[in-house]
Design an enzyme around this catalytic site. Structure first.
Site, PDB file in Angstrom:
ATOM      1  N   CYS A  50       0.866  -1.239   0.101  1.00  0.00           N
ATOM      2  CA  CYS A  50      -0.072   0.063  -0.105  1.00  0.00           C
ATOM      3  C   CYS A  50       0.864   1.262  -0.026  1.00  0.00           C
ATOM      4  CB  CYS A  50      -0.759  -0.013   1.295  1.00  0.00           C
ATOM      5  SG  CYS A  50      -1.753  -1.615   1.421  1.00  0.00           S
ATOM      6  N   ARG A  56       1.506   1.776  -6.047  1.00  0.00           N
ATOM      7  CA  ARG A  56       1.538   0.814  -4.625  1.00  0.00           C
ATOM      8  C   ARG A  56       0.274   0.154  -4.300  1.00  0.00           C
ATOM      9  NH1 ARG A  56       6.447   1.078  -2.075  1.00  0.00           N
ATOM     10  NH2 ARG A  56       5.512   0.172  -0.367  1.00  0.00           N
ATOM     11  N   TRP A 112      -3.888  -1.618  -1.075  1.00  0.00           N
ATOM     12  CA  TRP A 112      -3.779  -3.002  -1.988  1.00  0.00           C
ATOM     13  C   TRP A 112      -4.359  -4.049  -0.923  1.00  0.00           C
ATOM     14  CZ3 TRP A 112      -3.864  -3.271  -6.917  1.00  0.00           C
ATOM     15  CH2 TRP A 112      -3.674  -4.993  -7.618  1.00  0.00           C
ATOM     16  N   ASN A 135       1.196  -0.030   6.225  1.00  0.00           N
ATOM     17  CA  ASN A 135       1.561  -0.631   4.775  1.00  0.00           C
ATOM     18  C   ASN A 135       2.415  -1.792   5.612  1.00  0.00           C
ATOM     19  OD1 ASN A 135       2.259  -1.671   2.604  1.00  0.00           O
ATOM     20  ND2 ASN A 135       4.228  -0.778   2.423  1.00  0.00           N
ATOM     21  N   GLY A 136       1.894  -3.085   5.193  1.00  0.00           N
ATOM     22  CA  GLY A 136       2.420  -4.364   5.691  1.00  0.00           C
ATOM     23  C   GLY A 136       1.361  -5.461   6.117  1.00  0.00           C
ATOM     24  N   GLU A 138       5.926 -19.952 -20.908  1.00  0.00           N
ATOM     25  CA  GLU A 138       6.040 -18.657 -20.404  1.00  0.00           C
ATOM     26  C   GLU A 138       7.215 -17.559 -20.975  1.00  0.00           C
ATOM     27  OE1 GLU A 138       4.267 -16.932 -19.037  1.00  0.00           O
ATOM     28  OE2 GLU A 138       5.109 -15.095 -18.031  1.00  0.00           O
ATOM     29  N   LYS A 142       6.985 -14.216 -22.842  1.00  0.00           N
ATOM     30  CA  LYS A 142       7.484 -12.809 -22.521  1.00  0.00           C
ATOM     31  C   LYS A 142       8.206 -12.471 -23.488  1.00  0.00           C
ATOM     32  CE  LYS A 142       6.045 -11.999 -19.002  1.00  0.00           C
ATOM     33  NZ  LYS A 142       5.000 -12.867 -19.037  1.00  0.00           N
ATOM     34  N   GLU A 173       5.789 -10.956 -26.339  1.00  0.00           N
ATOM     35  CA  GLU A 173       4.750  -9.973 -26.028  1.00  0.00           C
ATOM     36  C   GLU A 173       5.547  -8.651 -25.654  1.00  0.00           C
ATOM     37  OE1 GLU A 173       2.562 -10.373 -22.743  1.00  0.00           O
ATOM     38  OE2 GLU A 173       4.044 -11.457 -21.312  1.00  0.00           O
ATOM     39  N   HIS A 197       9.087 -33.606 -35.824  1.00  0.00           N
ATOM     40  CA  HIS A 197       7.866 -33.717 -36.407  1.00  0.00           C
ATOM     41  C   HIS A 197       7.500 -32.446 -37.222  1.00  0.00           C
ATOM     42  CE1 HIS A 197       7.272 -37.462 -34.630  1.00  0.00           C
ATOM     43  NE2 HIS A 197       7.763 -37.131 -33.227  1.00  0.00           N
ATOM     44  N   LYS A 223      -3.252  -4.679 -19.527  1.00  0.00           N
ATOM     45  CA  LYS A 223      -2.811  -5.361 -18.506  1.00  0.00           C
ATOM     46  C   LYS A 223      -3.922  -6.368 -17.834  1.00  0.00           C
ATOM     47  CE  LYS A 223      -0.363  -6.611 -15.084  1.00  0.00           C
ATOM     48  NZ  LYS A 223       0.738  -7.351 -15.123  1.00  0.00           N
TER      49      LYS A 223
END
Ligand code: AGP
Length: 609
Positions: free
Chosen positions: A2, A29, A76, A102-103, A482, A486, A489, A505, A604
């Site tokens: 946060c 954040r 958050w 925050n935490g 993945e 990456k 994209e 093949h 996103k």
């Protein structure tokens, strides 16, 4: 993660305006709810609600708050959904004390029940609210009355976990109390105004003179003074002058959010794996009682789901398990009924393909477990059980820390499942959990430290290529998929991942001199055949890039190798092996002159079908 900010000034500035702009600088954040509190003529005034800063400010108009001292928070959510009562700041029973935090306070439940027994009334579901009630209790009990600072210090000693705290009390209308452990807190110094915040951007436009509060330090700031102590002894750190721009400061000095988020993976993993086993136990029981399991996700989250598929199939080899791409749901809808368990994975919790499939699955009475990074987002709301990664907001469009956090959470779930299935003794279960919690963040930190420069150098070698292959076998395939996603994209080099056994093949037909071929090769059952694949590709001029262990024989056949430390179990290979490929994609995009944070044509969160 946060964003918090606190300001006290002797100028006749209304701090609510400064706090609002400071929170805007901290929005990266967290942004699911926001609030501000000030002290005006000896009374606390608060405005807070769920929603982004702009939306809540438009609705409540933060600048209505008078006063020359105040605190602010952009959230958050980790404990308690994003809503008005869970938004910070939080007050004690007397409404004389306010805090933003925050935490994660790991022992908040025991503190909360103790305080409730003593008569404290809690208004939120957050862990943070225990802080103000603890200070209130400390002051209530004292005879002779304690100072606020003493009550504050006593409170901090009772907290376990991570915290950056700013707290105000109407009895001390110029003073802000600070504490920091594992969550960042910095102090901005101006002649007649002092700032405290999670990050420098919050006040950088007002002052570049900064003091970093260190772990275990307590701070007390007033408009003219800064006092800091540690273990009861005063410390006098020298302020330093930052040279960052506000924008670069939001990235903590990194050139892009994506690189910052790659480097945040150790803490994201630590926060995610440190999950209480009660929810995991419920999820494990649902897996055991289901006739079949369907992993449901898109893109990078689908690759995490594939890792989960391999991990759970190893434990329950006889149980039908289907990893499916959410937009392909119709192909599998015949499988979905009341005996089917859906495991839906989505960092945003808002991907429309997943939501559509989930809604259809719920109509067929399927049970649903979700893994999301955004508390109380739409997909968890469609679930019977919600598990959360604690990676913090991910600003870069390409998923990095949220992906490895998803894989880590699935690995932790697999260990719980193995234990609940009776395949793991209590002792072995504890050892496995400890290894996962202790080793995973450390191994990823080592992988980053030992491979970042190599990734940067390799980017300059492959930057002009137009095509690439990513090969693996079995449980290593998610890493190849993945890594390919990456690279394509964000650098726009075409990258194709497929099982190495498929090369002969067809795909090998286009391999030519210097054609980059990434081979995922831990020392496991795939080794012998991966060696053969490397030979056949090399014979056709392929440029072999291996992700492997130090003494693996594939290095003799490789033109370039990333080395990954051996872990306590292959369960974390899908985490540690993907990190060099994240960095390769990032540096290749930068070499090719693209912005890795904003790849073309991508969003996103994909809220279209
Ligand atoms: C991430 O790098 C990709 N841009 C994308 O594939 C993403 O993983 C996918 O859209 C799913 O998003 P979600 O995790 O928020 O559901």
């Amino acid at each position: 993660m946060c964003g918090i900010i606190a300001i006290t000034t002797s100028s006749n500035t209304k701090v609510s305006k400064l706090i609002t702009t400071g929170l805007k600088r901290l929005e990266y954040r967290g942004y699911d709810s926001v609030g501000i509190a000030t002290i005006n003529q000896g009374k606390i005034e608060t405005l807070k609600d769920a929603g982004t800063i702009d939306r809540v400010n438009q609705k409540l108009n933060f600048e209505n708050l008078e006063g020359s001292i105040g605190i602010g928070h952009t959230r958050w959510a980790t404990h308690g959904p994003p809503n008005q009562i869970n938004a910070h700041p939080h007050a004690d029973c007397t409404k004389k004390i306010m805090v933003v935090h925050n935490g994660i306070i790991e022992n908040y439940l025991e503190i909360k029940s103790d305080l409730e027994r003593k008569g404290h009334i809690f208004t939120s579901q957050t862990d943070s609210e225990v802080i103000v009630h603890l200070v209130e209790e400390e002051l209530k009990l004292a005879n002779p009355p304690k100072s606020v600072i003493q009550a504050f210090k006593n409170t901090i000693t009772k907290l376990e976990g991570a915290y950056a705290i700013t707290l105000i009390h109407t009895d001390e209308p110029e003073t802000i109390f600070l504490a920091r452990k594992d969550s960042p807190l910095v102090i901005g110094v101006q002649e007649d105004t002092k700032f405290a915040a999670s990050d420098i951007p919050a006040f950088l436009e007002h002052t570049k003179k900064v003091i970093i509060l260190k772990n275990g330090e307590i701070g007390v700031i007033t408009p003219k003074t800064v006092y800091i102590e540690k273990n009861g002894f005063r410390v006098q750190p020298k302020p330093f002058i930052v040279s960052w721009t506000a924008e670069s400061a939001q990235k903590s000095g990194y050139p892009h959010f994506m690189l910052k988020e790659i480097h945040e993976q150790p803490i994201a993993l630590k926060n995610t794996i440190n999950i209480d086993s009660e929810e995991l136990s419920k999820a494990s029981k649902k897996i055991l009682e289901s006739t079949r399991i369907v992993f449901l996700a898109c893109g990078t989250s689908y690759h995490a789901g594939l890792s989960g598929f391999h991990q759970i199939q190893r434990i329950l080899p006889k149980k039908p398990i289907y990893p499916i791409i959410a937009s392909e749901y119709e192909t599998y809808s015949h499988l979905i009924d009341e005996e089917t368990l859906i495991i839906a994975i989505s960092q945003s919790g808002e991907t429309l393909d997943v939501m559509k499939a989930l809604s259809a699955a719920r109509k067929n009475k399927a049970q649903v477990i979700s893994l999301a990074n955004v508390t109380d987002s739409s997909i968890p709301r469609l679930s019977h059980i919600s598990l959360y990664t604690k990676a913090g907001p991910e600003i870069g469009v390409a998923a990095t820390k949220t992906h490895t956090a998803q894989v880590a959470l699935l690995a932790r779930l697999a260990i719980q499942l193995e234990f609940e299935a009776g395949e793991l003794s209590k002792d072995d279960y504890s050892v496995q959990v400890d290894n996962l919690v202790q080793q995973t963040p450390q191994i990823v930190r080592t992988v980053i430290n030992q491979n970042e420069l190599k990734a940067k150098k390799l980017a300059s070698i492959i930057q002009n290529q137009n095509h690439s292959y990513f090969l693996a076998r079995g449980l290593n395939m998610p890493v190849a998929l993945e890594g390919a996603l990456k690279l394509k994209e964000i650098s726009y080099i075409h990258a194709e991942a497929f099982p190495a056994g498929e090369s002969k093949h067809g795909p090998i037909a286009i391999v030519e001199t210097n054609f980059p071929i990434v081979m995922i090769a831990p020392d496991d059952w795939t080794t012998k055949k991966m060696l053969g694949n490397a030979e056949e590709m090399k014979a056709r001029g392929g440029y072999i890039i291996s992700v492997t262990e130090k003494d693996h024989r594939i290095t003799e056949r490789s033109d370039y190798s990333f080395f990954i430390p051996k872990a306590f179990s292959p369960i974390i290979n899908p985490i540690s092996y993907v990190v060099p490929l994240q960095m390769l994609a990032y540096y290749t995009a930068v070499r090719r002159g693209y912005d890795p944070d904003k790849p073309k044509n991508l969003a996103k969160t994909v809220t279209v079908e």
